[in-house]
Scaffold this motif. Structure first.
Motif, mmCIF file in Angstrom:
data_model
loop_
_atom_site.group_PDB
_atom_site.id
_atom_site.type_symbol
_atom_site.label_atom_id
_atom_site.label_comp_id
_atom_site.label_asym_id
_atom_site.label_seq_id
_atom_site.Cartn_x
_atom_site.Cartn_y
_atom_site.Cartn_z
ATOM 1 N N LEU A 126 64.741 -36.744 67.476
ATOM 2 C CA LEU A 126 64.546 -35.281 67.336
ATOM 3 C C LEU A 126 65.253 -34.570 68.580
ATOM 4 O O LEU A 126 65.466 -33.394 68.472
ATOM 5 C CB LEU A 126 63.062 -34.969 67.111
ATOM 6 C CG LEU A 126 62.464 -35.376 66.099
ATOM 7 C CD1 LEU A 126 61.101 -35.165 66.209
ATOM 8 C CD2 LEU A 126 62.914 -34.473 64.854
ATOM 9 N N ASN A 127 65.199 -35.026 69.860
ATOM 10 C CA ASN A 127 65.781 -34.759 70.997
ATOM 11 C C ASN A 127 67.266 -34.510 70.882
ATOM 12 O O ASN A 127 67.861 -33.527 71.522
ATOM 13 C CB ASN A 127 65.707 -35.509 72.208
ATOM 14 C CG ASN A 127 64.249 -35.572 72.601
ATOM 15 O OD1 ASN A 127 63.389 -34.893 71.831
ATOM 16 N ND2 ASN A 127 63.997 -36.307 73.678
ATOM 17 N N TYR A 151 52.575 -32.199 68.433
ATOM 18 C CA TYR A 151 52.745 -32.293 69.878
ATOM 19 C C TYR A 151 53.948 -33.003 70.308
ATOM 20 O O TYR A 151 53.902 -32.966 71.773
ATOM 21 C CB TYR A 151 51.421 -32.917 70.045
ATOM 22 C CG TYR A 151 51.207 -34.349 69.172
ATOM 23 C CD1 TYR A 151 51.616 -35.409 70.075
ATOM 24 C CD2 TYR A 151 50.857 -34.513 67.786
ATOM 25 C CE1 TYR A 151 51.662 -36.703 69.547
ATOM 26 C CE2 TYR A 151 50.855 -35.817 67.318
ATOM 27 C CZ TYR A 151 51.020 -36.892 68.165
ATOM 28 O OH TYR A 151 51.079 -38.176 67.515
ATOM 29 N N PHE A 152 54.637 -33.606 69.716
ATOM 30 C CA PHE A 152 55.484 -34.341 70.205
ATOM 31 C C PHE A 152 56.992 -33.958 70.411
ATOM 32 O O PHE A 152 57.985 -34.570 70.739
ATOM 33 C CB PHE A 152 55.497 -35.752 69.279
ATOM 34 C CG PHE A 152 55.928 -35.539 67.572
ATOM 35 C CD1 PHE A 152 56.876 -35.134 67.091
ATOM 36 C CD2 PHE A 152 54.606 -35.705 66.988
ATOM 37 C CE1 PHE A 152 57.107 -34.938 65.888
ATOM 38 C CE2 PHE A 152 55.017 -35.389 65.675
ATOM 39 C CZ PHE A 152 56.136 -34.893 64.795
ATOM 40 N N LYS A 712 56.669 -47.069 72.268
ATOM 41 C CA LYS A 712 56.125 -46.186 73.058
ATOM 42 C C LYS A 712 56.605 -45.481 74.275
ATOM 43 O O LYS A 712 56.917 -44.275 74.470
ATOM 44 C CB LYS A 712 54.704 -46.281 73.336
ATOM 45 C CG LYS A 712 53.731 -45.433 74.011
ATOM 46 C CD LYS A 712 52.560 -45.637 74.252
ATOM 47 C CE LYS A 712 51.295 -44.602 75.164
ATOM 48 N NZ LYS A 712 51.829 -44.297 76.307
ATOM 49 N N ASP A 713 57.026 -46.343 74.722
ATOM 50 C CA ASP A 713 57.767 -46.286 76.361
ATOM 51 C C ASP A 713 59.264 -45.589 75.953
ATOM 52 O O ASP A 713 59.485 -44.423 76.647
ATOM 53 C CB ASP A 713 57.805 -47.330 77.151
ATOM 54 C CG ASP A 713 56.826 -47.856 77.787
ATOM 55 O OD1 ASP A 713 55.622 -46.861 77.882
ATOM 56 O OD2 ASP A 713 56.560 -48.891 78.168
ATOM 57 N N THR A 717 60.674 -41.393 76.815
ATOM 58 C CA THR A 717 62.277 -40.891 77.446
ATOM 59 C C THR A 717 63.283 -40.420 76.498
ATOM 60 O O THR A 717 64.025 -39.252 76.484
ATOM 61 C CB THR A 717 62.789 -42.237 77.805
ATOM 62 O OG1 THR A 717 62.000 -42.844 78.980
ATOM 63 C CG2 THR A 717 64.323 -41.865 78.631
ATOM 64 N N HIS A 718 63.187 -40.965 75.276
ATOM 65 C CA HIS A 718 64.225 -40.482 74.285
ATOM 66 C C HIS A 718 63.923 -39.545 73.025
ATOM 67 O O HIS A 718 64.533 -38.811 72.534
ATOM 68 C CB HIS A 718 65.007 -41.591 73.521
ATOM 69 C CG HIS A 718 65.683 -42.382 74.463
ATOM 70 N ND1 HIS A 718 66.781 -42.268 75.401
ATOM 71 C CD2 HIS A 718 65.038 -43.750 75.257
ATOM 72 C CE1 HIS A 718 67.183 -43.431 75.890
ATOM 73 N NE2 HIS A 718 65.988 -44.373 76.075
ATOM 74 N N GLY A 719 62.587 -39.468 72.660
ATOM 75 C CA GLY A 719 62.061 -38.751 71.660
ATOM 76 C C GLY A 719 61.813 -39.532 70.537
ATOM 77 O O GLY A 719 62.086 -40.737 70.250
ATOM 78 N N ARG A 720 61.290 -38.753 69.343
ATOM 79 C CA ARG A 720 60.856 -39.619 68.174
ATOM 80 C C ARG A 720 62.047 -39.662 67.428
ATOM 81 O O ARG A 720 62.997 -38.931 67.201
ATOM 82 C CB ARG A 720 60.116 -38.567 67.430
ATOM 83 C CG ARG A 720 58.364 -38.571 67.861
ATOM 84 C CD ARG A 720 57.538 -39.604 67.285
ATOM 85 N NE ARG A 720 56.237 -39.826 67.759
ATOM 86 C CZ ARG A 720 55.556 -39.227 67.065
ATOM 87 N NH1 ARG A 720 55.352 -39.000 65.614
ATOM 88 N NH2 ARG A 720 54.264 -39.379 67.483
ATOM 89 N N PRO A 721 62.136 -41.057 66.747
ATOM 90 C CA PRO A 721 63.450 -41.213 65.857
ATOM 91 C C PRO A 721 63.201 -40.343 64.533
ATOM 92 O O PRO A 721 62.202 -40.095 63.844
ATOM 93 C CB PRO A 721 63.364 -42.711 65.567
ATOM 94 C CG PRO A 721 62.617 -43.333 66.600
ATOM 95 C CD PRO A 721 61.550 -42.225 67.077
#
Length: 750
Positions: A126-127, A151-152, A712-713, A717-721
């Motif tokens: 999403l980022n 929230y994400f 999780k980690d 850093t990168h966001g939700r796929p």
């Protein structure tokens, strides 16, 4: 005693001499016999290859001597050199050519791993969304901003409603009123949420196109907004589910929904009209010895009805459905909408993951409950253990059902086994009437038991639609319906590669016709033992039709991969057919087509005539039968070019070279990528039963690590796929992974 005892023989000097001569002779032959090894090799799933065991009848071929065996000072006689035949020499040349092609593909595949765009399929989130990357097709009409914020991400989620505008004037013009249906909580089902845009670096499809299907590729789906309403909870979410899923009865909900909308449908259907009016005799391969045509037709009907006894009449009765019609004369109600059953193929012994359950709930909700019963989802359970006599009594049936299916899905489950299909089709060799060779026999049987369904989706349980189920399958059906029949079988044979072929309806269509020339399909082939049930072409030659015939006609077969010609393709199942012959036509001369992976939609009309052909003793293996029977009977079959992605940045011309390698740029015939030893070419695609990306993509999508992406980690850093709408296969055993996990296909490539 007349027989000489061995002990007495060896006690005599003459006996000892004879034994010594025999032993010496045997030893000499062991030393000096042929040392030619049997070179047949196969892949056993390990890193290297292993030598095939020698057959019992290998005659004089001997095991080679160990390297350290003495050679008697070079006194041995040299073995006779075998002069290779022309056939053997040609085979060696062909094998070397195939090996060179494998090495060349591997070289190109490995080189592309170092190019920009390699592995761009993975790790998109999403980022990195770009709302303006692709032209929107239907986005404003079907999306509205959600008041619910996640929230994400700071991205705005949208409620996605791809359904028709039910009960508007245009809708009611030729349909009865739509009645909304309730979900498990007694309330109308909610819609899923999506995000606008597509990740910047996400690749274009190698095969297929969103634009051609009228599908919106400018949407991105994330796991929680996609599956949250179906029970998905984050790994660290310990709250109680909002629904007690074990108390849900999905079958009851679907039946109630269909009954509320019964004015829209023919809920009874009609029986198979081809049982008695297509063929004058039951046996296609030889005339009746006594000429008793009426007796033979009666036997056909008797076998048909006897086979139905080992099936689901009790399930129909429990669900409150009308009894099966007894004749094929009933007609569909005026203005009634066709219904589709989706058979989700599964088996006893399967462990259902939470993701499996969420996906099944989404199929039921989006296809059945939200459409007012237009679709109905069944769990189609293959009972693998033949010891269970599930047809003998209700208690055994229920015992297997309760042991094999989660509680919420038991009233949508239909059990079947090979015994049932073998009973229904006694003219087929029982060894061939099994799920491994004859997957469609069980579907044909279902179609006879549930004639109210006009179409049936044969749906693989290890397939995943990342997008909206209704939107995806309806776009496939709509594309197929608008295809003209002119040039259709030739287009079906090729992967559509937009970057190579250009526009589908103009450049691609014309080029396929140009290279095909007069070698085209226009109506069914003329065979004395097949009486086609499909319509005849309206004109004598395809060039006399202005792409009108077939437009607006529902497809009898929809596939999501090419319908290729298996003859001379080296595909291992290309000759798995029986019957379909007479005194002047060999079985192996039969024109035929195939598709790898049986995930497809089939009409009742096609299934009914397949049923009749099988009753006659004509039979074809799973991945050829729907395509071939459609060809023989002049029915409409369409390969829908859905988007398929690759983990390497292939150029269009190279995809065409490796996947449309036929003599005229088709996917079948000589050079087919489906041929023996060539299937490794698919390892980087998102749709093929031996592909690697589907599993990896979906594990990352669900939030779990695979090949250094996800988890999780990584997400912090990168966001939700997120993924655009796509159909992935195979996707198996979706469970949380351990750090460092890497998925790979365990199936060996031929």
């Amino acid at each position: 005693m007349l027989a000489v005892q061995p002990r007495r023989l060896l006690s005599r000097p003459k006996g000892l001499l004879l034994f010594a001569i025999f032993s010496a002779t045997l030893y000499w032959f062991l030393l000096h016999g042929s040392a030619t090894p049997h070179n047949t090799r196969w892949f056993d799933g390990s890193a290297g290859s292993v030598q095939a065991p020698l057959k019992d009848n290998t005659e004089a071929k001997q095991v080679p001597l160990p390297a350290n065996e003495p050679n008697n000072g070079g006194q041995n006689q040299q073995p006779e050199v075998h002069e290779k035949t022309e056939e053997e020499k040609q085979k060696e040349v062909e094998e070397q050519r195939e090996e060179n092609l494998r090495e060349q593909f591997d070289k190109e595949y490995d080189a592309l791993a170092k190019e920009p765009g390699a592995d761009a399929l993975f790790g998109q989130t999403l980022n990195t969304l770009d709302p303006n990357k692709k032209r929107s097709l239907t986005i404003e009409e079907h999306l509205k901003p959600s008041s619910h914020k996640t929230y994400f991400t700071d991205r705005q989620p949208y409620v996605y409603n791809p359904y028709p505008k039910y009960n508007e004037k245009t809708w009611l013009a030729d349909r009865a009123k739509y009645v909304p249906c309730e979900g498990p909580d007694g309330l109308p089902e909610a819609d899923v949420m999506v995000f606008k845009g597509q990740p910047k670096e996400f690749p274009e499809p190698g095969f297929g196109s969103y634009d051609v299907l009228g599908m919106d590729g400018n949407l991105c789906y994330e796991r929680e907004t996609r599956l949250g309403i179906y029970g998905y909870q984050a790994d660290n979410d310990t709250s109680n589910p909002s629904v007690d899923w074990d108390q849900v009865h999905w079958g009851e909900l679907q039946d109630k929904c269909a009954r509320k909308n019964k004015a829209r449908y023919n809920m009874q259907g009609h029986s198979n009209p081809y049982l008695t009016n297509v063929y004058s005799r039951h046996n296609s391969s030889a005339p009746d010895t006594n000429g008793d045509t009426e007796s033979d037709l009666a036997q056909s009907e008797s076998i048909h009805h006897e086979g139905l006894k080992k099936g689901s009449p009790m399930l129909r009765q429990k669900r409150g459905l009308p009894a099966q019609p007894k004749s094929g004369k009933s007609k569909a109600l005026a203005g009634s909408e066709p219904r589709t059953a989706l058979l989700l193929r599964t088996y006893t012994g399967k462990e259902y993951s939470e993701n499996d359950k969420q996906v099944i709930r989404s199929l039921i909700t989006e296809l059945s409950l939200r459409t007012g019963g237009l679709y109905q989802v069944f769990l189609f359970v293959h009972v693998k253990d033949t010891a269970y006599a599930i047809w003998d009594d209700e208690e055994t049936y229920q015992y297997v059902l309760q042991r094999s299916v989660p509680p919420e899905f038991r009233d949508i489950a239909v059990l079947w086994n090979d015994e049932a299909t073998q009973t229904m089709y006694p003219k087929i060799d029982p060894k061939k009437a099994t799920v491994h060779v004859s997957q469609w026999l069980s579907v044909q049987k279902f179609a006879q038991e549930f004639p109210e369904f006009d179409y049936i989706w044969n749906w693989e349980i290890d397939a995943r639609v990342t997008g909206h189920n209704y939107d995806f399958v309806e776009k496939l059906a709509t594309f197929a319906k608008r295809q003209p029949r002119r040039g259709l079988w030739e287009r079906n044979e090729r992967y559509y590669i937009p970057s190579f072929h250009g526009d589908y309806d103009t450049q691609f269509r014309k080029e396929v016709e140009r290279v095909s020339g007069k070698d085209t399909v226009w109506g069914p082939p003329k065979l004395p033992f097949v009486n086609p049930i499909g319509p005849k072409p309206p004109v004598a030659k395809p060039e006399d039709d202005n792409y009108k015939w077939g437009v607006g006609e529902e497809a009898d077969l929809i596939t999501v991969a090419p319908i290729f010609n298996p003859i001379n393709s080296s595909w291992i199942s290309g000759n798995e057919l029986w019957g379909f012959n007479d005194s002047t036509h060999a079985t192996t001369d039969l024109p035929r087509r195939a598709t790898i992976v049986t995930h497809s939609r089939v009409s009742k009309r096609l299934l009914d005539i397949m049923h009749v052909e099988n009753l006659r003793g004509n039979h074809i293996s799973s991945e050829m039968v729907t395509q071939t029977v459609a060809l023989l009977h002049g029915l409409k079959a369409v390969y829908v070019p859905m988007p398929v992605f690759f983990d390497r940045p292939w150029k269009g011309k190279d995809l065409a070279k490796w996947f449309n390698g036929g003599l005229k740029g088709e996917s079948g015939g000589i050079g087919s990528a489906m041929g023996w030893g060539r299937e490794a070419r698919y390892r980087g695609s998102t749709w093929y039963y031996r592909a690697n990306p589907p599993q990896r993509l979906y594990l990352n999508f669900m939030g779990w690590e695979d090949t250094n992406v996800g988890g999780k980690d990584w997400e912090e850093t990168h966001g939700r796929p997120c993924l655009p709408p796509m159909l992935l296969h195979p996707v198996k055993d979706i469970e949380p992974t351990e750090p460092g996990y890497k998925s790979e296909s365990n199936l060996p490539y031929s």
